[in-house]
Motif scaffolding. Structure first.
Motif, short mmCIF file in Angstrom:
data_model
loop_
_atom_site.label_atom_id
_atom_site.label_comp_id
_atom_site.label_asym_id
_atom_site.label_seq_id
_atom_site.Cartn_x
_atom_site.Cartn_y
_atom_site.Cartn_z
N LEU A 246 13.00 43.52 -46.15
CA LEU A 246 11.85 43.07 -46.96
C LEU A 246 10.56 43.84 -46.69
O LEU A 246 9.85 44.18 -47.66
CB LEU A 246 11.64 41.57 -46.76
CG LEU A 246 10.63 40.92 -47.70
CD1 LEU A 246 11.04 41.09 -49.16
CD2 LEU A 246 10.47 39.44 -47.36
N PRO A 247 10.20 44.14 -45.45
CA PRO A 247 8.95 44.88 -45.25
C PRO A 247 8.92 46.22 -46.00
O PRO A 247 7.90 46.58 -46.58
CB PRO A 247 8.90 45.09 -43.72
CG PRO A 247 9.65 43.91 -43.19
CD PRO A 247 10.78 43.70 -44.17
N GLN A 248 10.03 46.94 -46.01
CA GLN A 248 10.05 48.22 -46.72
C GLN A 248 9.94 48.00 -48.23
O GLN A 248 9.24 48.74 -48.92
CB GLN A 248 11.33 49.00 -46.39
CG GLN A 248 11.31 50.37 -47.04
CD GLN A 248 12.58 51.16 -46.78
OE1 GLN A 248 13.59 50.63 -46.37
NE2 GLN A 248 12.52 52.44 -47.04
N LEU A 249 10.61 46.97 -48.75
CA LEU A 249 10.51 46.68 -50.18
C LEU A 249 9.07 46.38 -50.56
O LEU A 249 8.52 46.96 -51.50
CB LEU A 249 11.41 45.51 -50.57
CG LEU A 249 11.22 44.99 -52.00
CD1 LEU A 249 11.58 46.04 -53.03
CD2 LEU A 249 12.01 43.70 -52.22
N LEU A 250 8.43 45.47 -49.84
CA LEU A 250 7.06 45.08 -50.19
C LEU A 250 6.09 46.24 -50.04
O LEU A 250 5.17 46.39 -50.85
CB LEU A 250 6.62 43.89 -49.34
CG LEU A 250 7.41 42.59 -49.57
CD1 LEU A 250 6.86 41.47 -48.71
CD2 LEU A 250 7.46 42.20 -51.03
N ALA A 251 6.30 47.09 -49.06
CA ALA A 251 5.43 48.25 -48.88
C ALA A 251 5.58 49.26 -50.01
O ALA A 251 4.64 49.99 -50.33
CB ALA A 251 5.72 48.92 -47.54
N GLY A 252 6.74 49.28 -50.68
CA GLY A 252 6.99 50.25 -51.74
C GLY A 252 6.66 49.77 -53.14
O GLY A 252 6.83 50.52 -54.10
N LEU A 253 6.18 48.55 -53.26
CA LEU A 253 5.86 48.02 -54.59
C LEU A 253 4.55 48.60 -55.11
O LEU A 253 3.66 48.98 -54.34
CB LEU A 253 5.75 46.50 -54.53
CG LEU A 253 7.04 45.76 -54.22
CD1 LEU A 253 6.76 44.27 -54.05
CD2 LEU A 253 8.09 46.00 -55.30
#
Length: 132
Positions: A44-51
């Motif tokens: 999740l941290p990588q997903l949210l950082a890439g939005l």
């Protein structure tokens, strides 16, 4: 003797995410995400950082409880608390819902981590184009 220089491996794997264009039209799926595991705390941290920045601060995430490993009620990501919710809704077993109150809701198709690249590419393209 000459030595070949090799670039170091990336410190973070590339985010496998494809989003639909911002047409302003409502759609059932806003894109596709292909995580590397079912460990939500790691993914999740990588997903949210890439939005996109336009998605503002995601404060709530809902995932299918039968798909993801156990998750706590909240996680600290990008200097903010994100509430995690689990559902067992049969209507959306392979989606993740991202909420930014006052800004929007985005539903992403989640491809299983073990999906092959050949199978993942057309699924991600279809989700990003808004086709079933």
């Amino acid at each position: 003797m000459a030595t070949a220089l090799q670039s170091p491996p990336p410190s973070h794997p590339v985010l496998r995410l494809r989003l639909a264009s911002g047409s302003g039209m409502p759609r059932p799926i806003d894109g596709a995400w292909w995580p590397r595991s079912y460990d939500l705390l790691a993914e999740l941290p990588q997903l949210l950082a890439g939005l996109p920045r336009a998605w503002r601060h995601i404060t709530s995430v809902t995932v299918n409880g039968a798909t993801w490993s156990a998750v706590p009620g909240r996680i600290f990501v990008l200097n903010q608390v994100v509430r995690l919710h689990r559902t067992v809704a049969a209507s959306a077993p392979h989606t993740i819902v991202l909420l930014a109150p006052g800004w929007g809701r985005w539903d992403l198709l989640v491809l299983p981590p073990d999906t092959t690249e050949d199978a993942a590419e057309p699924l991600m393209a279809a989700a990003a184009s808004g086709h079933d």
